[in-house]
Motif scaffolding. Structure first.
Motif, short mmCIF file in Angstrom:
data_model
loop_
_atom_site.label_atom_id
_atom_site.label_comp_id
_atom_site.label_asym_id
_atom_site.label_seq_id
_atom_site.Cartn_x
_atom_site.Cartn_y
_atom_site.Cartn_z
N MET A 1 -2.94 40.52 37.14
CA MET A 1 -2.89 39.18 38.91
C MET A 1 -1.44 38.85 38.17
O MET A 1 -0.25 38.72 36.80
N THR A 2 -0.48 38.59 38.97
CA THR A 2 1.20 38.74 38.99
C THR A 2 0.70 36.85 39.46
O THR A 2 0.53 36.38 40.27
N ILE A 3 1.53 36.38 38.10
CA ILE A 3 1.86 34.69 38.45
C ILE A 3 3.38 34.89 38.79
O ILE A 3 3.64 34.50 37.97
N THR A 4 4.08 33.91 39.76
CA THR A 4 5.15 33.89 40.30
C THR A 4 5.82 32.60 40.83
O THR A 4 4.83 31.52 40.84
N HIS A 5 6.51 31.68 39.89
CA HIS A 5 6.63 30.28 39.62
C HIS A 5 7.98 29.80 40.15
O HIS A 5 9.03 30.95 40.30
N ILE A 6 7.88 29.89 41.20
CA ILE A 6 8.83 29.02 42.09
C ILE A 6 8.58 28.08 41.87
O ILE A 6 8.75 26.52 41.86
N PHE A 7 10.50 27.00 41.05
CA PHE A 7 11.48 25.58 41.05
C PHE A 7 12.15 25.31 42.49
O PHE A 7 13.14 26.39 42.00
N PHE A 8 11.94 24.12 43.14
CA PHE A 8 12.95 23.50 43.84
C PHE A 8 13.27 22.48 43.89
O PHE A 8 13.37 21.65 44.30
N GLY A 9 13.12 21.87 41.94
CA GLY A 9 13.45 20.33 41.61
C GLY A 9 15.05 20.12 43.10
O GLY A 9 15.62 20.69 43.31
N LEU A 57 -5.52 39.09 47.26
CA LEU A 57 -5.84 37.76 47.34
C LEU A 57 -4.32 36.88 46.55
O LEU A 57 -3.38 36.87 46.08
N LEU A 58 -4.28 35.61 47.59
CA LEU A 58 -3.67 34.84 46.39
C LEU A 58 -3.84 33.15 46.95
O LEU A 58 -4.51 32.79 47.11
N LYS A 59 -4.02 32.57 45.51
CA LYS A 59 -3.84 30.97 44.91
C LYS A 59 -2.52 30.47 45.21
O LYS A 59 -1.71 31.33 44.17
N VAL A 60 -2.40 29.48 45.33
CA VAL A 60 -0.89 28.86 45.84
C VAL A 60 -1.35 26.95 44.58
O VAL A 60 -2.18 26.83 44.99
N VAL A 61 -0.85 27.07 43.88
CA VAL A 61 -1.01 25.83 42.99
C VAL A 61 0.06 25.30 43.30
O VAL A 61 1.05 25.67 42.48
N ALA A 73 7.23 21.94 42.84
CA ALA A 73 7.70 23.33 42.57
C ALA A 73 6.34 24.13 42.80
O ALA A 73 5.28 23.54 43.46
N ALA A 74 5.87 25.54 42.57
CA ALA A 74 4.68 26.09 43.61
C ALA A 74 4.67 27.35 42.25
O ALA A 74 6.24 28.10 41.99
N LEU A 75 2.97 27.42 42.30
CA LEU A 75 3.18 28.80 41.23
C LEU A 75 2.15 30.00 42.87
O LEU A 75 1.30 29.04 42.89
N ALA A 76 2.45 30.98 42.59
CA ALA A 76 1.63 31.73 43.34
C ALA A 76 1.19 32.72 42.54
O ALA A 76 1.38 33.96 41.97
N PHE A 77 -0.27 32.41 42.79
CA PHE A 77 -1.51 33.38 41.69
C PHE A 77 -1.82 34.63 42.77
O PHE A 77 -2.57 34.41 44.21
#
Length: 81
Positions: A1-9, A57-61, A73-77
């Motif tokens: 699994m790859t998890i990418t954290h994208i921050f745009f505060g 497969l993609l899950k976005v939090v 912010a969003a995390l893409a699993f």
């Protein structure tokens, strides 16, 4: 699994980084305690599971906060079954 954290505060530069699974869940938990609401999306409006362009497969939090005016912010699993 790859998890990418994208921050745009607000007022901060956008950045992206890869997290371990433990780091991702700590980040979601800490932000929930701080008052942000995690919103999880696993399928599109048509009910079809989200996938990346290459078929993973993609899950976005998304981390939502009223005080920030929305999602900050969003995390893409992503993973392959």
């Amino acid at each position: 699994m790859t998890i990418t954290h994208i921050f745009f505060g607000l007022g901060s530069p956008v950045y992206e980084r890869v997290l371990s699974e433990a780091e991702a869940y700590r980040l979601i938990g800490a932000n929930t305690v701080a008052g942000f609401e995690p919103v999880t999306v696993t399928q599109g409006a048509d009910g079809v599971p989200l996938t990346t362009p290459d078929g993973a497969l993609l899950k976005v939090v998304a981390l939502y906060g009223a005080s920030t005016g929305g999602v900050y912010a969003a995390l893409a699993f992503t993973w392959r079954p």
